[in-house]
Design a protein around this motif. Structure first.
Motif, PDB file in Angstrom:
ATOM      1  N   GLY A  72       0.782  -1.226   0.000  1.00 50.54           N
ATOM      2  CA  GLY A  72       0.000   0.000   0.000  1.00 50.54           C
ATOM      3  C   GLY A  72       0.810   1.271   0.000  1.00 50.54           C
ATOM      4  N   ARG A  73       1.911   1.302   0.735  1.00 54.39           N
ATOM      5  CA  ARG A  73       2.708   2.527   0.830  1.00 54.39           C
ATOM      6  C   ARG A  73       3.247   2.943  -0.531  1.00 54.39           C
ATOM      7  NH1 ARG A  73       8.204   3.232   2.207  1.00 54.39           N
ATOM      8  NH2 ARG A  73       8.351   0.985   2.552  1.00 54.39           N
ATOM      9  N   ARG A  74       3.785   1.996  -1.286  1.00 52.88           N
ATOM     10  CA  ARG A  74       4.349   2.323  -2.599  1.00 52.88           C
ATOM     11  C   ARG A  74       3.251   2.673  -3.606  1.00 52.88           C
ATOM     12  NH1 ARG A  74       9.740   0.553  -3.017  1.00 52.88           N
ATOM     13  NH2 ARG A  74      10.694   1.036  -1.013  1.00 52.88           N
ATOM     14  N   TYR A  75       2.112   1.992  -3.521  1.00 53.45           N
ATOM     15  CA  TYR A  75       0.999   2.337  -4.415  1.00 53.45           C
ATOM     16  C   TYR A  75       0.539   3.773  -4.156  1.00 53.45           C
ATOM     17  CZ  TYR A  75       0.406  -2.630  -5.593  1.00 53.45           C
ATOM     18  OH  TYR A  75       0.578  -3.915  -6.030  1.00 53.45           O
ATOM     19  N   PHE A  76       0.482   4.146  -2.886  1.00 51.76           N
ATOM     20  CA  PHE A  76       0.041   5.502  -2.525  1.00 51.76           C
ATOM     21  C   PHE A  76       0.984   6.550  -3.093  1.00 51.76           C
ATOM     22  CE2 PHE A  76       0.049   9.069   0.550  1.00 51.76           C
ATOM     23  CZ  PHE A  76      -1.272   9.480   0.397  1.00 51.76           C
ATOM     24  N   HIS A  77       2.282   6.316  -2.980  1.00 50.27           N
ATOM     25  CA  HIS A  77       3.256   7.258  -3.527  1.00 50.27           C
ATOM     26  C   HIS A  77       3.130   7.368  -5.049  1.00 50.27           C
ATOM     27  CE1 HIS A  77       6.024   6.552   0.205  1.00 50.27           C
ATOM     28  NE2 HIS A  77       5.010   7.364   0.470  1.00 50.27           N
ATOM     29  N   ALA A  78       2.931   6.221  -5.716  1.00 50.13           N
ATOM     30  CA  ALA A  78       2.799   6.236  -7.173  1.00 50.13           C
ATOM     31  C   ALA A  78       1.516   6.924  -7.606  1.00 50.13           C
ATOM     32  CB  ALA A  78       2.847   4.813  -7.718  1.00 50.13           C
ATOM     33  N   ALA A  79       0.472   6.825  -6.794  1.00 53.63           N
ATOM     34  CA  ALA A  79      -0.781   7.518  -7.134  1.00 53.63           C
ATOM     35  C   ALA A  79      -0.609   9.025  -7.037  1.00 53.63           C
ATOM     36  CB  ALA A  79      -1.898   7.045  -6.204  1.00 53.63           C
ATOM     37  N   LEU A  80       0.170   9.482  -6.062  1.00 53.78           N
ATOM     38  CA  LEU A  80       0.422  10.920  -5.930  1.00 53.78           C
ATOM     39  C   LEU A  80       1.304  11.449  -7.051  1.00 53.78           C
ATOM     40  CD1 LEU A  80       1.054  11.230  -2.069  1.00 53.78           C
ATOM     41  CD2 LEU A  80      -1.014  11.849  -3.345  1.00 53.78           C
ATOM     42  N   ASN A  81       2.266  10.608  -7.484  1.00 49.43           N
ATOM     43  CA  ASN A  81       3.189  11.022  -8.549  1.00 49.43           C
ATOM     44  C   ASN A  81       3.518   9.807  -9.409  1.00 49.43           C
ATOM     45  OD1 ASN A  81       5.159  12.104 -10.187  1.00 49.43           O
ATOM     46  ND2 ASN A  81       6.713  12.243  -8.583  1.00 49.43           N
ATOM     47  N   PRO A  82       2.715   9.551 -10.461  1.00 50.95           N
ATOM     48  CA  PRO A  82       2.917   8.351 -11.284  1.00 50.95           C
ATOM     49  C   PRO A  82       4.075   8.482 -12.277  1.00 50.95           C
ATOM     50  CG  PRO A  82       1.049   9.595 -12.119  1.00 50.95           C
ATOM     51  CD  PRO A  82       1.509  10.304 -10.866  1.00 50.95           C
ATOM     52  N   SER A  83       5.233   8.877 -11.775  1.00 50.61           N
ATOM     53  CA  SER A  83       6.426   8.954 -12.619  1.00 50.61           C
ATOM     54  C   SER A  83       7.050   7.565 -12.723  1.00 50.61           C
ATOM     55  CB  SER A  83       7.435   9.925 -12.011  1.00 50.61           C
ATOM     56  OG  SER A  83       7.844   9.480 -10.728  1.00 50.61           O
ATOM     57  N   PRO A  84       7.843   7.300 -13.773  1.00 53.48           N
ATOM     58  CA  PRO A  84       8.437   5.962 -13.924  1.00 53.48           C
ATOM     59  C   PRO A  84       9.180   5.461 -12.688  1.00 53.48           C
ATOM     60  CG  PRO A  84       8.704   7.187 -15.944  1.00 53.48           C
ATOM     61  CD  PRO A  84       8.118   8.145 -14.955  1.00 53.48           C
ATOM     62  N   PRO A  85      10.026   6.270 -12.015  1.00 54.02           N
ATOM     63  CA  PRO A  85      10.722   5.734 -10.838  1.00 54.02           C
ATOM     64  C   PRO A  85       9.784   5.286  -9.723  1.00 54.02           C
ATOM     65  CG  PRO A  85      11.795   7.737 -11.608  1.00 54.02           C
ATOM     66  CD  PRO A  85      10.510   7.630 -12.350  1.00 54.02           C
ATOM     67  N   LEU A  86       8.734   6.085  -9.458  1.00 54.40           N
ATOM     68  CA  LEU A  86       7.807   5.720  -8.381  1.00 54.40           C
ATOM     69  C   LEU A  86       6.905   4.565  -8.786  1.00 54.40           C
ATOM     70  CD1 LEU A  86       6.805   9.165  -6.819  1.00 54.40           C
ATOM     71  CD2 LEU A  86       8.457   7.470  -6.017  1.00 54.40           C
ATOM     72  N   VAL A  87       6.557   4.492 -10.067  1.00 50.76           N
ATOM     73  CA  VAL A  87       5.766   3.349 -10.526  1.00 50.76           C
ATOM     74  C   VAL A  87       6.591   2.070 -10.423  1.00 50.76           C
ATOM     75  CG1 VAL A  87       4.642   2.300 -12.527  1.00 50.76           C
ATOM     76  CG2 VAL A  87       4.266   4.720 -12.017  1.00 50.76           C
ATOM     77  N   GLN A  88       7.871   2.143 -10.773  1.00 48.64           N
ATOM     78  CA  GLN A  88       8.744   0.980 -10.649  1.00 48.64           C
ATOM     79  C   GLN A  88       8.865   0.540  -9.196  1.00 48.64           C
ATOM     80  OE1 GLN A  88      12.440   2.085 -12.545  1.00 48.64           O
ATOM     81  NE2 GLN A  88      11.433   2.471 -14.503  1.00 48.64           N
ATOM     82  N   ARG A  89       8.968   1.492  -8.295  1.00 50.86           N
ATOM     83  CA  ARG A  89       9.020   1.143  -6.879  1.00 50.86           C
ATOM     84  C   ARG A  89       7.705   0.522  -6.424  1.00 50.86           C
ATOM     85  NH1 ARG A  89      11.784   6.741  -4.619  1.00 50.86           N
ATOM     86  NH2 ARG A  89      13.809   6.492  -5.695  1.00 50.86           N
ATOM     87  N   ALA A  90       6.593   1.009  -6.971  1.00 45.15           N
ATOM     88  CA  ALA A  90       5.296   0.441  -6.619  1.00 45.15           C
ATOM     89  C   ALA A  90       5.196  -1.004  -7.087  1.00 45.15           C
ATOM     90  CB  ALA A  90       4.175   1.275  -7.236  1.00 45.15           C
ATOM     91  N   VAL A  91       5.696  -1.273  -8.286  1.00 46.66           N
ATOM     92  CA  VAL A  91       5.689  -2.652  -8.791  1.00 46.66           C
ATOM     93  C   VAL A  91       6.569  -3.536  -7.915  1.00 46.66           C
ATOM     94  CG1 VAL A  91       6.286  -4.139 -10.741  1.00 46.66           C
ATOM     95  CG2 VAL A  91       5.196  -1.927 -11.148  1.00 46.66           C
ATOM     96  N   GLY A  92       7.758  -3.021  -7.563  1.00 49.35           N
ATOM     97  CA  GLY A  92       8.642  -3.778  -6.687  1.00 49.35           C
ATOM     98  C   GLY A  92       7.998  -4.053  -5.340  1.00 49.35           C
ATOM     99  N   GLY A  93       7.311  -3.046  -4.785  1.00 47.56           N
ATOM    100  CA  GLY A  93       6.622  -3.243  -3.521  1.00 47.56           C
ATOM    101  C   GLY A  93       5.515  -4.267  -3.630  1.00 47.56           C
TER     102      GLY A  93
END
Length: 335
Positions: A272-293
């Protein structure tokens, strides 16, 4: 002197080649595989046995085959978007990658066959789904669904190998597949970024899966008066003597329930934490972290499903794979 220099060059190439194969097969992600079979086995209430180990080996082979085939199928796309990957960088030849995928698929099916006909009956459609996803379905609207089906089948493989049946494992497979669907949907914009909708949807899905893990636990608890009466062998609130509860029959049950709650919370936090960050800023680095999470959250989810089936010791074993995966993820990307 030339011989010494050549020896040093070969020594330098060997670690580089091992790292390339670790990247190709996504070594840290392999730690998310054994929990599928163990959660499936736990759902059947049959103690894990030698056939469970064969199912784990089969799953690892088929998962690794999918990773190698994925890079082979995406080699032209990776050359433009991720030139550092093993194939476009030239560290692994494409023929070697696709050959490895074929060999690992054969090995996975052979191990499933050793585990028995029920296991092979699940492994065959699992292998077919993996190949169909990598070669065709990945770039279609059915891609996330295909990946969800593959992960669910992997859990059912453990049930089929261990007990020769899968019916009891279907609810666990559905929850694991739902989680996988969400992660795969987010991963489709891993290199480009874009809309906050997929990570928001994945966050909602994580909440629903966590709720299913927790509310089912609460729903199976008898009323407090009945629990107290059963514990003392006294009549309950009704006209008949209350039957012994699961807690009375199994003194360690409350510890397993506590473990299950902790694992469910760990799953929710990891994803959930990484998904939340990617929702706030769906940039490639944060989306990649969300996938990893999301990928890493698979392990606490598997452990929670295992604990939900009453196999507390096995759940702890599954959960112990998480720090091992994190350790290797420091050197090799999980995505």
């Amino acid at each position: 002197m030339a011989t010494a220099t050549s020896g040093r060059d070969n020594a330098d190439r060997r670690p580089s080649r091992r790292l390339a194969w670790a990247e190709l097969l996504r070594l840290p992600a392999l730690f998310t595989v054994p929990g599928d079979a163990l959660a499936g086995a736990a759902a059947t209430a049959v103690t894990p046995n030698s056939r469970t180990l064969l199912a784990i080996g089969s799953s690892i082979c088929l998962y690794s085959a999918g990773m190698a085939l994925n890079d082979w199928a995406d080699r032209e796309e990776d050359a433009a978007e991720r030139p550092h990957r093993p194939l476009p960088s030239g560290r692994i030849h494409p023929v070697a990658a696709v050959t490895t995928a074929g060999v690992l698929t054969g090995a996975g099916l052979a191990l499933a066959a050793r585990a028995g006909r029920p296991a092979l009956a699940v492994a065959v459609p699992l292998a077919a789904t993996v190949w169909a996803y990598d070669l065709t379905l990945k770039h279609t609207a059915t891609g996330p669904s295909a990946m969800a089906v593959a992960r669910g089948l992997d859990l059912l493989l453990g049930a089929a190998a261990t007990a020769g049946r899968v019916r009891e494992a279907l609810p666990s497979a559905a929850l694991l597949g739902t989680h996988t669907f969400a992660v795969t949907t987010v991963s489709r914009q891993e290199t480009t970024g874009g809309s906050p909708v997929p990570p928001l949807a994945a966050l909602a899905t994580t909440t629903l899966v966590t709720s299913a893990l927790v509310t089912r636990l609460l729903a199976h608890r008898p009323p407090a008066g009945a629990r107290a009466a059963a514990a003392h062998g006294l009549p309950g609130t009704g006209t008949h003597t209350a039957p012994p509860t699961r807690a009375a029959n199994h003194p360690s049950r409350s510890a397993t329930d506590t473990l299950r709650l902790a694992l469910a919370a760990g799953y929710a936090a990891t994803a959930g934490r990484r998904y939340f960050h990617a929702a706030l800023n769906p940039s490639p680095p944060l989306v990649q972290r969300a996938v990893g999470g999301g990928i890493r959250a698979t392990i606490p989810l598997q452990a929670a499903l295992t604990a939900r089936s009453g196999a507390g010791a096995t759940a702890v074993l599954v959960a112990a794979l998480a720090p091992l995966g994190r350790r290797f993820a420091r050197k090799v990307s999980v995505t």
